[in-house]
Design an enzyme around this catalytic site. Structure first.
Site, PDB file in Angstrom:
ATOM      1  N   GLU A   1     -26.292 -51.144  57.918  1.00 47.99           N
ATOM      2  CA  GLU A   1     -26.158 -52.558  57.540  1.00 47.99           C
ATOM      3  C   GLU A   1     -25.294 -53.235  58.595  1.00 47.99           C
ATOM      4  O   GLU A   1     -24.226 -52.718  58.963  1.00 47.99           O
ATOM      5  CB  GLU A   1     -25.504 -52.680  56.171  1.00 47.99           C
TER       6      GLU A   1
ATOM      7  N   ARG B   1     -18.783 -53.055  59.382  1.00 45.59           N
ATOM      8  CA  ARG B   1     -18.385 -54.468  59.300  1.00 45.59           C
ATOM      9  C   ARG B   1     -17.676 -54.883  60.575  1.00 45.59           C
ATOM     10  O   ARG B   1     -17.069 -54.063  61.262  1.00 45.59           O
ATOM     11  CB  ARG B   1     -17.455 -54.693  58.099  1.00 45.59           C
TER      12      ARG B   1
ATOM     13  N   ARG C   1     -13.470 -52.538  58.139  1.00 43.48           N
ATOM     14  CA  ARG C   1     -12.568 -52.251  57.003  1.00 43.48           C
ATOM     15  C   ARG C   1     -12.899 -50.921  56.331  1.00 43.48           C
ATOM     16  O   ARG C   1     -12.052 -50.369  55.643  1.00 43.48           O
ATOM     17  CB  ARG C   1     -12.567 -53.393  55.988  1.00 43.48           C
TER      18      ARG C   1
ATOM     19  N   HIS D   1     -27.321 -53.847  45.352  1.00 46.70           N
ATOM     20  CA  HIS D   1     -26.040 -54.515  45.110  1.00 46.70           C
ATOM     21  C   HIS D   1     -25.732 -54.565  43.614  1.00 46.70           C
ATOM     22  O   HIS D   1     -26.485 -55.118  42.834  1.00 46.70           O
ATOM     23  CB  HIS D   1     -25.948 -55.940  45.681  1.00 46.70           C
TER      24      HIS D   1
ATOM     25  N   HIS E   1     -22.312 -49.664  56.247  1.00 46.33           N
ATOM     26  CA  HIS E   1     -22.139 -51.023  56.746  1.00 46.33           C
ATOM     27  C   HIS E   1     -20.974 -51.011  57.733  1.00 46.33           C
ATOM     28  O   HIS E   1     -19.823 -50.823  57.321  1.00 46.33           O
ATOM     29  CB  HIS E   1     -21.855 -51.950  55.566  1.00 46.33           C
TER      30      HIS E   1
ATOM     31  N   ARG F   1      -5.126 -44.294  53.681  1.00 44.99           N
ATOM     32  CA  ARG F   1      -4.044 -43.437  54.145  1.00 44.99           C
ATOM     33  C   ARG F   1      -4.102 -43.138  55.641  1.00 44.99           C
ATOM     34  O   ARG F   1      -3.284 -42.408  56.152  1.00 44.99           O
ATOM     35  CB  ARG F   1      -4.122 -42.087  53.403  1.00 44.99           C
TER      36      ARG F   1
ATOM     37  N   GLY G   1     -24.097 -48.122  46.191  1.00 48.47           N
ATOM     38  CA  GLY G   1     -22.875 -47.588  46.773  1.00 48.47           C
ATOM     39  C   GLY G   1     -21.688 -47.566  45.839  1.00 48.47           C
ATOM     40  O   GLY G   1     -21.295 -46.517  45.323  1.00 48.47           O
TER      41      GLY G   1
ATOM     42  N   GLU H   1     -34.653 -56.541  51.635  1.00 48.39           N
ATOM     43  CA  GLU H   1     -33.909 -55.937  50.525  1.00 48.39           C
ATOM     44  C   GLU H   1     -33.409 -57.081  49.652  1.00 48.39           C
ATOM     45  O   GLU H   1     -32.699 -57.970  50.136  1.00 48.39           O
ATOM     46  CB  GLU H   1     -32.728 -55.103  51.052  1.00 48.39           C
TER      47      GLU H   1
ATOM     48  N   ASN I   1     -24.990 -45.657  49.675  1.00 47.66           N
ATOM     49  CA  ASN I   1     -24.051 -46.331  50.577  1.00 47.66           C
ATOM     50  C   ASN I   1     -22.677 -45.653  50.443  1.00 47.66           C
ATOM     51  O   ASN I   1     -22.070 -45.682  49.369  1.00 47.66           O
ATOM     52  CB  ASN I   1     -23.985 -47.814  50.184  1.00 47.66           C
TER      53      ASN I   1
ATOM     54  N   HIS J   1     -17.503 -46.667  50.777  1.00 48.06           N
ATOM     55  CA  HIS J   1     -16.215 -46.636  50.078  1.00 48.06           C
ATOM     56  C   HIS J   1     -15.535 -45.265  50.108  1.00 48.06           C
ATOM     57  O   HIS J   1     -14.369 -45.152  49.737  1.00 48.06           O
ATOM     58  CB  HIS J   1     -16.351 -47.236  48.677  1.00 48.06           C
TER      59      HIS J   1
ATOM     60  N   THR K   1     -27.059 -67.442  51.488  1.00 41.12           N
ATOM     61  CA  THR K   1     -27.735 -68.386  50.612  1.00 41.12           C
ATOM     62  C   THR K   1     -26.840 -68.580  49.387  1.00 41.12           C
ATOM     63  O   THR K   1     -25.842 -67.881  49.220  1.00 41.12           O
ATOM     64  CB  THR K   1     -29.085 -67.811  50.126  1.00 41.12           C
ATOM     65  N   THR K   2     -27.270 -69.471  48.492  1.00 39.35           N
ATOM     66  CA  THR K   2     -26.456 -69.696  47.287  1.00 39.35           C
ATOM     67  C   THR K   2     -26.326 -68.418  46.463  1.00 39.35           C
ATOM     68  O   THR K   2     -25.348 -68.206  45.781  1.00 39.35           O
ATOM     69  CB  THR K   2     -27.070 -70.801  46.405  1.00 39.35           C
TER      70      THR K   2
HETATM   71  N1  PXP Z   1     -27.460 -53.221  49.938  1.00 37.09           N
HETATM   72  C1  PXP Z   1     -26.766 -53.970  50.814  1.00 37.09           C
HETATM   73  C2  PXP Z   1     -27.517 -54.699  51.865  1.00 37.09           C
HETATM   74  C3  PXP Z   1     -25.365 -54.032  50.743  1.00 37.09           C
HETATM   75  O1  PXP Z   1     -24.685 -54.775  51.635  1.00 37.09           O
HETATM   76  C4  PXP Z   1     -24.701 -53.280  49.763  1.00 37.09           C
HETATM   77  C5  PXP Z   1     -23.211 -53.302  49.695  1.00 37.09           C
HETATM   78  O2  PXP Z   1     -22.791 -54.512  49.264  1.00 37.09           O
HETATM   79  C6  PXP Z   1     -25.463 -52.518  48.878  1.00 37.09           C
HETATM   80  C7  PXP Z   1     -26.841 -52.508  48.984  1.00 37.09           C
HETATM   81  C8  PXP Z   1     -24.833 -51.685  47.813  1.00 37.09           C
HETATM   82  O3  PXP Z   1     -24.142 -52.462  46.903  1.00 37.09           O
HETATM   83  P1  PXP Z   1     -23.156 -51.748  45.878  1.00 37.09           P
HETATM   84  O4  PXP Z   1     -22.060 -51.147  46.685  1.00 37.09           O
HETATM   85  O5  PXP Z   1     -22.733 -52.845  44.991  1.00 37.09           O
HETATM   86  O6  PXP Z   1     -23.963 -50.686  45.171  1.00 37.09           O
END
Ligand code: PXP
Length: 246
Positions: A77, A52, A56, A197, A50, A25, A219, A158, A14, A17, A107-108
């Site tokens: 995503e 968004r 962002r 994640h 992703h 910048r 990511g 996932e 991912n 970032h 979800t929780t």
């Molecule tokens: N999978 C999904 C569906 C995500 O939204 C993200 C980013 O939050 C990731 C994987 C990768 O997570 P991370 O950046 O914490 O590695």
């Protein structure tokens, strides 16, 4: 390679970032398309972005450039909105992972509430599938959510590994077991399980060793490590750690 494991575990990187740093910048640097090329050289199997609703990090114009930068499959995503559906149908990424963006969609455990949002998700899953996009739902490792994914006809789920990644002490094994059990349940029901994640060099191996998992999406940690050792090195090291347990 473990005898139980049918194929190599794919690593989707991912690169959001990279765009976060660029946007700090304005301008063009660092370029997410260049990051995608380095991921490909380093043995990544896919690029994940992703888009968004608030743009962002990744922006609309990044999608085509990132898609064209490598031959790797793109996993988009996206929130379950008409706007994102229209963008996904226009770009036709290899895969689309539907993620929660608003509190009431979660979800929780932080995954998509696929059970509670069935009516909103059903037309999105079917229109993406009809367009040849492989749909994934980013869900908590919870049997209710797997059942909801089955009802929706999603070919992939996932699992949100955030609870596992943030757990401490004895809770780590509890959270890991949930993912182990739910990966087996998903696979048994014909759904391909992925996970992601919060995964790092330190916590990736117990997840990578789960035989049914076909793909990890990672990511933040990889881009963070790239500041110290370079993106090629961070992806190569993660790839090696995953391969060690397969
Ligand atoms: N999978 C999904 C569906 C995500 O939204 C993200 C980013 O939050 C990731 C994987 C990768 O997570 P991370 O950046 O914490 O590695």
């Amino acid at each position: 390679m473990n005898a139980l494991t049918p194929s190599r575990l794919r690593l989707g990187v991912n690169i959001d970032h990279v765009a976060t740093i660029r946007n700090a910048r304005g301008g063009e640097h660092p370029d997410p398309a260049r990051a995608a090329q380095i991921v490909a050289q380093a043995g990544g199997d896919g690029i994940t972005v992703h888009l968004r609703e608030d743009r962002r990090h990744i922006r609309d114009e990044d999608l085509m450039r990132v898609q064209a930068a490598t031959g790797l499959p793109l996993n988009l995503e996206m929130a379950a909105t008409d706007e994102m559906l229209e963008i996904a149908l226009r770009h036709k990424p290899h895969a689309a992972c539907i993620v929660p963006e608003k509190r009431e969609e979660r979800t929780t455990e932080g995954g998509l509430d696929a059970a509670g949002l069935h009516n909103q998700l059903a037309p999105i899953v079917s229109r993406l599938s009809d367009a040849g996009v492989r749909v994934s739902l980013f869900i908590a490792p919870d049997p209710r959510q797997i059942e909801a994914a089955m009802k929706l006809g999603a070919p992939v789920v996932e699992f949100h590994t955030g609870e596992y990644a943030h757990a401490e002490g004895e809770q780590v094994a509890v959270e890991l077991k949930r993912i182990v059990d739910m990966a087996a349940l998903a696979a048994k029901n014909g759904i391909e399980p992925h996970a992601g994640h919060g995964l790092t060099y330190e916590n990736v191996q117990p997840i990578a060793a789960i035989p049914q998992l076909a793909e990890l999406n990672i990511g933040h940690y990889l881009i963070g490590e790239a500041i110290f050792c370079g993106l090629e090195a961070s992806v190569t090291r993660m790839r090696a750690l995953m391969d060690e347990v397969r």
